[in-house]
Write a protein that holds these residues in place. Structure first.
Motif, PDB file in Angstrom:
ATOM      1  N   SER A   1       0.838  -1.203   0.000  1.00  0.00           N
ATOM      2  CA  SER A   1       0.000   0.000   0.000  1.00  0.00           C
ATOM      3  C   SER A   1       0.872   1.252   0.000  1.00  0.00           C
ATOM      4  N   GLY A   2       0.538   2.190  -0.845  1.00  0.00           N
ATOM      5  CA  GLY A   2       1.291   3.438  -0.950  1.00  0.00           C
ATOM      6  C   GLY A   2       2.548   3.333  -1.795  1.00  0.00           C
ATOM      7  N   ILE A   3       2.848   2.152  -2.307  1.00  0.00           N
ATOM      8  CA  ILE A   3       4.041   2.009  -3.154  1.00  0.00           C
ATOM      9  C   ILE A   3       3.628   2.160  -4.622  1.00  0.00           C
ATOM     10  N   ALA A   4       4.302   3.082  -5.332  1.00  0.00           N
ATOM     11  CA  ALA A   4       3.956   3.374  -6.733  1.00  0.00           C
ATOM     12  C   ALA A   4       4.257   2.160  -7.614  1.00  0.00           C
ATOM     13  N   PRO A   5       3.552   2.038  -8.746  1.00  0.00           N
ATOM     14  CA  PRO A   5       3.758   0.880  -9.628  1.00  0.00           C
ATOM     15  C   PRO A   5       5.222   0.708 -10.057  1.00  0.00           C
ATOM     16  N   ASN A   6       5.921   1.823 -10.237  1.00  0.00           N
ATOM     17  CA  ASN A   6       7.309   1.711 -10.717  1.00  0.00           C
ATOM     18  C   ASN A   6       8.290   1.312  -9.621  1.00  0.00           C
ATOM     19  N   LYS A   7       7.787   1.197  -8.391  1.00  0.00           N
ATOM     20  CA  LYS A   7       8.675   0.782  -7.289  1.00  0.00           C
ATOM     21  C   LYS A   7       8.358  -0.636  -6.813  1.00  0.00           C
ATOM     22  N   ARG A   8       7.449  -1.315  -7.510  1.00  0.00           N
ATOM     23  CA  ARG A   8       6.999  -2.614  -7.007  1.00  0.00           C
ATOM     24  C   ARG A   8       7.804  -3.785  -7.552  1.00  0.00           C
ATOM     25  N   ASN A   9       8.554  -3.553  -8.629  1.00  0.00           N
ATOM     26  CA  ASN A   9       9.335  -4.611  -9.264  1.00  0.00           C
ATOM     27  C   ASN A   9       8.478  -5.809  -9.663  1.00  0.00           C
ATOM     28  N   LEU A  10       7.345  -5.496 -10.300  1.00  0.00           N
ATOM     29  CA  LEU A  10       6.476  -6.556 -10.807  1.00  0.00           C
ATOM     30  C   LEU A  10       6.413  -6.411 -12.325  1.00  0.00           C
ATOM     31  N   GLY A  11       6.682  -7.488 -13.044  1.00  0.00           N
ATOM     32  CA  GLY A  11       6.626  -7.434 -14.503  1.00  0.00           C
ATOM     33  C   GLY A  11       5.186  -7.541 -14.951  1.00  0.00           C
ATOM     34  N   MET A  12       4.840  -6.767 -15.976  1.00  0.00           N
ATOM     35  CA  MET A  12       3.444  -6.809 -16.420  1.00  0.00           C
ATOM     36  C   MET A  12       3.388  -6.965 -17.931  1.00  0.00           C
ATOM     37  N   VAL A  13       2.488  -7.825 -18.395  1.00  0.00           N
ATOM     38  CA  VAL A  13       2.259  -8.003 -19.826  1.00  0.00           C
ATOM     39  C   VAL A  13       0.801  -7.665 -20.096  1.00  0.00           C
TER      40      VAL A  13
ATOM     41  N   VAL B   1       7.894 -10.247 -27.383  1.00  0.00           N
ATOM     42  CA  VAL B   1       8.822  -9.171 -26.997  1.00  0.00           C
ATOM     43  C   VAL B   1       8.362  -8.542 -25.679  1.00  0.00           C
ATOM     44  N   ALA B   2       7.035  -8.339 -25.562  1.00  0.00           N
ATOM     45  CA  ALA B   2       6.504  -7.746 -24.324  1.00  0.00           C
ATOM     46  C   ALA B   2       6.811  -8.636 -23.129  1.00  0.00           C
ATOM     47  N   LEU B   3       6.739  -9.942 -23.351  1.00  0.00           N
ATOM     48  CA  LEU B   3       7.052 -10.894 -22.270  1.00  0.00           C
ATOM     49  C   LEU B   3       8.531 -10.799 -21.891  1.00  0.00           C
ATOM     50  N   ALA B   4       9.388 -10.758 -22.916  1.00  0.00           N
ATOM     51  CA  ALA B   4      10.834 -10.655 -22.666  1.00  0.00           C
ATOM     52  C   ALA B   4      11.155  -9.344 -21.951  1.00  0.00           C
ATOM     53  N   ARG B   5      10.486  -8.271 -22.363  1.00  0.00           N
ATOM     54  CA  ARG B   5      10.713  -6.961 -21.753  1.00  0.00           C
ATOM     55  C   ARG B   5      10.329  -6.997 -20.275  1.00  0.00           C
ATOM     56  N   ALA B   6       9.215  -7.690 -19.982  1.00  0.00           N
ATOM     57  CA  ALA B   6       8.750  -7.736 -18.595  1.00  0.00           C
ATOM     58  C   ALA B   6       9.679  -8.555 -17.714  1.00  0.00           C
ATOM     59  N   ILE B   7      10.265  -9.641 -18.256  1.00  0.00           N
ATOM     60  CA  ILE B   7      11.095 -10.471 -17.377  1.00  0.00           C
ATOM     61  C   ILE B   7      12.577 -10.102 -17.412  1.00  0.00           C
ATOM     62  N   ALA B   8      12.945  -9.202 -18.346  1.00  0.00           N
ATOM     63  CA  ALA B   8      14.356  -8.802 -18.440  1.00  0.00           C
ATOM     64  C   ALA B   8      14.849  -8.175 -17.132  1.00  0.00           C
ATOM     65  N   VAL B   9      13.960  -7.473 -16.443  1.00  0.00           N
ATOM     66  CA  VAL B   9      14.369  -6.750 -15.234  1.00  0.00           C
ATOM     67  C   VAL B   9      14.357  -7.642 -13.993  1.00  0.00           C
ATOM     68  N   ARG B  10      14.174  -8.938 -14.197  1.00  0.00           N
ATOM     69  CA  ARG B  10      14.113  -9.908 -13.096  1.00  0.00           C
ATOM     70  C   ARG B  10      13.082  -9.478 -12.040  1.00  0.00           C
ATOM     71  N   PRO B  11      11.824  -9.357 -12.447  1.00  0.00           N
ATOM     72  CA  PRO B  11      10.802  -8.928 -11.481  1.00  0.00           C
ATOM     73  C   PRO B  11      10.547 -10.025 -10.451  1.00  0.00           C
ATOM     74  N   SER B  12       9.994  -9.617  -9.311  1.00  0.00           N
ATOM     75  CA  SER B  12       9.744 -10.637  -8.292  1.00  0.00           C
ATOM     76  C   SER B  12       8.536 -11.483  -8.657  1.00  0.00           C
TER      77      SER B  12
ATOM     78  N   LEU C   1       5.383 -12.028 -12.070  1.00  0.00           N
ATOM     79  CA  LEU C   1       4.945 -11.654 -13.410  1.00  0.00           C
ATOM     80  C   LEU C   1       3.415 -11.611 -13.429  1.00  0.00           C
ATOM     81  N   LEU C   2       2.883 -10.503 -13.953  1.00  0.00           N
ATOM     82  CA  LEU C   2       1.431 -10.355 -14.033  1.00  0.00           C
ATOM     83  C   LEU C   2       1.042 -10.257 -15.498  1.00  0.00           C
ATOM     84  N   LEU C   3       0.121 -11.109 -15.939  1.00  0.00           N
ATOM     85  CA  LEU C   3      -0.279 -11.097 -17.348  1.00  0.00           C
ATOM     86  C   LEU C   3      -1.774 -10.838 -17.448  1.00  0.00           C
TER      87      LEU C   3
END
Lengths: 262, 367
Positions: free
Chosen positions: B68-80, B142-153, B155-157
């Motif tokens: 709660s209160g954590i912005a989407p760009n700070k959550r380290n979750l990959g999204m497709v 490509v979108a999938l590769a982009r989402a997992i490239a950052v080693r997210p904790s 993956l949300l599709l």
């Protein structure tokens, strides 16, 4: 079928004639500066007049400031509008019509009345002129940016960038603005064209701008105003050509020509 | 301990409550699908995990950390996303490297990770293309590769395959599952396509009206539906009506025949109850000893490829029967009489809720 094609050509020729006959006439007239022969003497006179370069330079500087201020104000606002309050877009569209509805002379008097005396005395400063120009160019900038944003999936791209860790600054600089390139270029050149030829505001606020200079010239000389018209026409077309060239090179890059795609 | 923990989350848009007191634990490395029709709250729930929506109540925890209160760009979750959302101004290579560059990775590090990702999605030769030069399936890879490239904790599709052709959908869903298993990444997958959910998930959460109706392995959800809704939503289901003969023995009268159901019935003798029966549990012929038998007339035969669907009219009710295609035994002709049999365990009593064909049709249409 054949008749239809013939008619299309006829309309096209009529259209071309409608636009180009006055232009050709103006051009021919501008060449008659010397009696009996065609010459560019009127053009030479225009370029020799120090006021020409001075006023054009002044208007160009004001135009560049207007573009900078206008884009800085309107681009983030429009993006914010698209992302956060899309329902308010029709309201803003009505606002964008106001500069068309309210004559510049009213705007100028309003600005003078409001900013002639303290607490905010700005009449002596070019800031007020630029502020007025931003209002006049607001519809053009807004509509260009709005069309650009509609053409891209702003929400999707924003969320994708955010999920990849991008903050607002990175999102704007790396994703939104590069994809708004064409829209920003057209907003820029439209604003340049409008501000450089603007007469009323510059006149009433008493600035040595290009618009009042052209009007003055028109009152005092015969051939030079025609030459000036052709020059400003050339400058405008030059600007449009530049937009075309720049956006085409952008498209070529995007379609992979010369980008090493295989 | 659960890796993703949703506790009593709720979400309302104005007066419309889209998600209602939803709780869910997703284990590390697990693949969970949210399955449901349009407006069931599955996408909204996913977006609350991603941070694009704020829950009206409840909490979201990822790896023990309250979001709660954590912005989407700070959550380290990959999204497709359903519509790929690739950056049109960047090549495939730059798209995949985007998140790494944002995170401050240096040139060589970015390049080697991007190469690794291109290898993972088998698209090395497309590295220099722009998104508009790729097919939908390629863009989504490509979108999938982009989402997992950052080693997210995790993956949300969000309905990643909805915009693709049927054949590519099947191929890509298998690819997604293979990559997920290889990387062991915790994944939440939103879909309205039951086949998709059943085929790739460790667990499926069937959602309806903002709640999870049932969560379980695909086998459990399909074979032991917890509610009539789940039973009717997943797979094809015959819904019959019958009168209870003996509640304790679980016997019923259907079209004048006594049938045995899977167990005791919670209704008095003589009461009208709904019965559910999977089409694939029926077979033509008398079957084994102890099996239920019904007789009817073949109304139509649909050839679906590997499966043949026979529609039989029995005592004023229609029963679907699915059987594997057998090249040496063509299906019986339309209009002929036939005897069908099925084991008592296949007949479930108490499916009082109507099969929701319109709801499923809506789910199938949902883009």
């Amino acid at each position: 079928m054949k008749r239809k094609t013939g008619l299309s050509w006829l309309w096209l020729l009529l259209g071309i004639a409608y636009f180009f006959i006055p232009l050709a006439a103006t051009f021919l007239f501008s060449l008659r500066g010397k009696k009996g022969v065609f010459s560019f003497v009127a053009y030479a006179n225009v370029f020799a007049d120090p006021l020409f370069l001075k006023t054009f330079g002044f208007s160009l500087r004001m135009a560049i400031l207007t573009v900078a201020a206008g884009l800085a104000l309107i681009v983030p606002t429009t993006i914010w509008l698209h992302l956060k309050v899309p329902k308010a877009r029709p309201v803003v569209e009505i606002f964008t019509l106001l500069p068309f509805v309210i004559p510049p002379i009213i705007l100028a008097y309003g600005l003078i009345r409001l900013y002639a005396k303290p607490p905010i005395a700005l009449v002596q400063s070019p800031v007020l002129l630029v502020a007025g120009y931003v209002i006049i160019s607001f519809p053009y900038i807004y509509r260009s940016v709005d069309a650009g944003l509609r053409a891209m999936d702003l929400r999707g791209l924003t969320e994708a960038a955010q999920s990849l860790g991008a903050g607002w600054l990175a999102l704007m600089l790396r994703v939104v603005l590069p994809n708004l390139r064409t829209a920003l270029l057209s907003a820029t050149f439209l604003t340049l064209a409008i501000v450089i030829g603007e007469l009323t505001l510059a006149n009433l606020l008493a600035w040595p701008a290009f618009g009042p200079y052209m009007a003055q010239m028109g009152r005092n000389r015969a051939y030079e105003p025609a030459a000036l018209s052709i020059i400003s026409f050339g400058l405008t077309w030059g600007a449009i050509g530049l937009i075309q060239a720049l956006t085409r090179s952008g498209r070529d890059k995007a379609s992979g020509i010369g980008a090493g795609a295989h | 301990m659960a890796f993703i923990e949703l506790r009593d989350i709720e979400k309302s848009f104005g007066k419309n409550q889209v998600v209602k007191r939803l709780s869910l634990d997703v284990g590390k490395g697990e693949f969970v699908s949210f399955l449901g029709g349009s407006g069931c709250g599955k996408t909204t729930t996913l977006r609350m995990i991603a941070g694009f929506e704020t829950p009206s109540a409840g909490s979201v925890k990822v790896d023990g950390r309250d979001m709660s209160g954590i912005a989407p760009n700070k959550r380290n979750l990959g999204m497709v996303f359903q519509n790929y959302a690739l950056f049109p101004n960047m090549t495939v290579r730059r798209n995949i490297g985007f998140g790494l560059r944002i995170a401050g990775a240096k040139g060589a590090e970015v390049e080697s990770r991007v190469d690794e990702m291109l290898g993972l999605i088998h698209m090395e030769e497309f590295a220099h293309r722009y998104p508009h030069q790729l097919s939908g399936g390629q863009q989504q890879r490509v979108a999938l590769a982009r989402a997992i490239a950052v080693r997210p904790s995790a993956l949300l599709l969000d309905e990643p395959l909805s915009a693709l052709d049927a054949k590519i959908r099947v191929k890509l869903r298998d690819d997604i599952r293979a990559i997920q298993q290889r990387l062991g990444i915790t994944t939440i997958y939103v879909t309205h396509d039951q086949e998709e959910a059943l085929s790739i998930s460790d667990r499926v959460a069937v959602m309806r009206e903002g709640r999870i109706e049932q969560i379980g392995s695909p086998f459990e959800v399909y074979n032991r539906p917890a509610t009539p809704y789940v039973a009717s939503f997943i797979g094809t289901l015959n819904l019959l009506s019958g009168a209870v003969a003996d509640p304790s023995k679980g016997t019923l009268l259907v079209a004048g025949r006594e049938l045995r159901s899977s167990g005791p019935i919670e209704a008095p003798a003589g009461a009208e109850v709904k019965l559910s029966l999977r089409p694939e549990s029926l077979s033509i012929g008398a079957g084994q000893a102890g099996h239920n038998r019904i007789e009817g007339r073949i109304e139509s035969v649909k050839f679906l490829g590997s499966v043949v669907r026979v529609v039989v009219e029995t005592g004023g009710q229609r029963v679907f029967m699915d059987t594997f295609n057998d090249p040496s035994a063509p299906p019986p002709p339309v209009g002929s009489s036939v005897e069908l049999s099925f084991p008592p365990e296949a007949l479930k009593a108490g499916a009082a809720e109507a099969a929701s064909e319109p709801e499923r049709a809506a789910a199938a249409e949902e883009g």
